[in-house]
Scaffold this motif. Structure first.
Motif, PDB file in Angstrom:
ATOM      1  N   GLU A   6       1.631 -10.786  -0.667  1.00  0.00           N
ATOM      2  CA  GLU A   6       1.868  -9.344  -0.743  1.00  0.00           C
ATOM      3  C   GLU A   6       3.355  -9.057  -0.958  1.00  0.00           C
ATOM      4  O   GLU A   6       4.216  -9.827  -0.561  1.00  0.00           O
ATOM      5  CB  GLU A   6       1.422  -8.636   0.545  1.00  0.00           C
ATOM      6  N   SER A  21       1.699  -4.610  -3.760  1.00  0.00           N
ATOM      7  CA  SER A  21       1.081  -5.543  -4.700  1.00  0.00           C
ATOM      8  C   SER A  21       0.640  -6.787  -3.954  1.00  0.00           C
ATOM      9  O   SER A  21       1.243  -7.168  -2.950  1.00  0.00           O
ATOM     10  CB  SER A  21       2.064  -5.943  -5.793  1.00  0.00           C
ATOM     11  N   CYS A  22      -0.387  -7.411  -4.464  1.00  0.00           N
ATOM     12  CA  CYS A  22      -0.854  -8.679  -3.906  1.00  0.00           C
ATOM     13  C   CYS A  22      -1.185  -9.596  -5.079  1.00  0.00           C
ATOM     14  O   CYS A  22      -2.121  -9.320  -5.837  1.00  0.00           O
ATOM     15  CB  CYS A  22      -2.074  -8.467  -3.025  1.00  0.00           C
ATOM     16  N   ALA A  23      -0.400 -10.646  -5.220  1.00  0.00           N
ATOM     17  CA  ALA A  23      -0.605 -11.603  -6.298  1.00  0.00           C
ATOM     18  C   ALA A  23      -1.467 -12.751  -5.799  1.00  0.00           C
ATOM     19  O   ALA A  23      -1.210 -13.316  -4.730  1.00  0.00           O
ATOM     20  CB  ALA A  23       0.741 -12.130  -6.782  1.00  0.00           C
ATOM     21  N   ARG A  75      -6.821  -2.903  -9.309  1.00  0.00           N
ATOM     22  CA  ARG A  75      -6.548  -4.297  -9.617  1.00  0.00           C
ATOM     23  C   ARG A  75      -6.351  -4.479 -11.106  1.00  0.00           C
ATOM     24  O   ARG A  75      -6.907  -3.737 -11.917  1.00  0.00           O
ATOM     25  CB  ARG A  75      -7.671  -5.203  -9.109  1.00  0.00           C
ATOM     26  N   THR A  81      -3.719  -9.570  -9.906  1.00  0.00           N
ATOM     27  CA  THR A  81      -2.996  -8.758  -8.928  1.00  0.00           C
ATOM     28  C   THR A  81      -3.840  -7.570  -8.489  1.00  0.00           C
ATOM     29  O   THR A  81      -4.515  -6.950  -9.307  1.00  0.00           O
ATOM     30  CB  THR A  81      -1.657  -8.268  -9.512  1.00  0.00           C
ATOM     31  N   TYR A  83      -3.506  -3.884  -6.188  1.00  0.00           N
ATOM     32  CA  TYR A  83      -2.487  -2.914  -5.795  1.00  0.00           C
ATOM     33  C   TYR A  83      -3.038  -1.941  -4.751  1.00  0.00           C
ATOM     34  O   TYR A  83      -4.238  -1.701  -4.665  1.00  0.00           O
ATOM     35  CB  TYR A  83      -2.011  -2.116  -7.004  1.00  0.00           C
TER      36      TYR A  83
END
Length: 130
Positions: A6, A21-23, A75, A81, A83
């Protein structure tokens, strides 16, 4: 195995906005259901949003009642990713925000419980000042 990272947390005044964001690492991101949860000091971790896809192009989102109309989960499957756009932030939104993942496609049911997710990020702090 999926690894989640995150970013985007920080300090913001009440009424302001942040985008988390989360990659995700790994393949077939679109076949994972993604969730956002948060944990405030002294409280249990709680559901915020979930975004899941029926296929590579069609995705659906659900949000906790406490954030509906203010937060939007989305997403980008091409970018691996997910969001969380957070608007009209309130001091009670202060928490560590976590993204989570579980394998599977959307089939009409939204997964909103912590125990339903297999993979978790390390969290990002969001602090809303009054």
């Amino acid at each position: 195995q999926v690894q989640l990272v995150e970013s985007g947390g920080g300090l913001v005044q009440a009424g302001g906005s942040l985008r988390l964001s989360c990659a995700a690492s790994g393949r077939a991101f679109s076949s994972y259901m993604m969730g956002w949860f948060r944990q405030a000091p002294g409280k249990e971790r709680e559901f915020v949003a979930t975004i899941a896809c029926a296929d590579d192009r069609t995705c659906y989102a659900d949000h906790a009642d406490s954030v509906k109309g203010r937060f939007t989960g989305s997403r980008d499957n091409a970018a691996n990713t997910v969001y969380l756009q957070m608007n009209s932030l309130k001091p009670e939104d202060t928490a560590v925000y976590y993204c989570a993942a579980r394998p599977g496609r959307f089939s009409g049911y939204y997964y909103t419980r912590l125990s339903q997710y297999d993979y978790w990020g390390q969290g990002t702090q969001v602090t809303v000042s009054s």
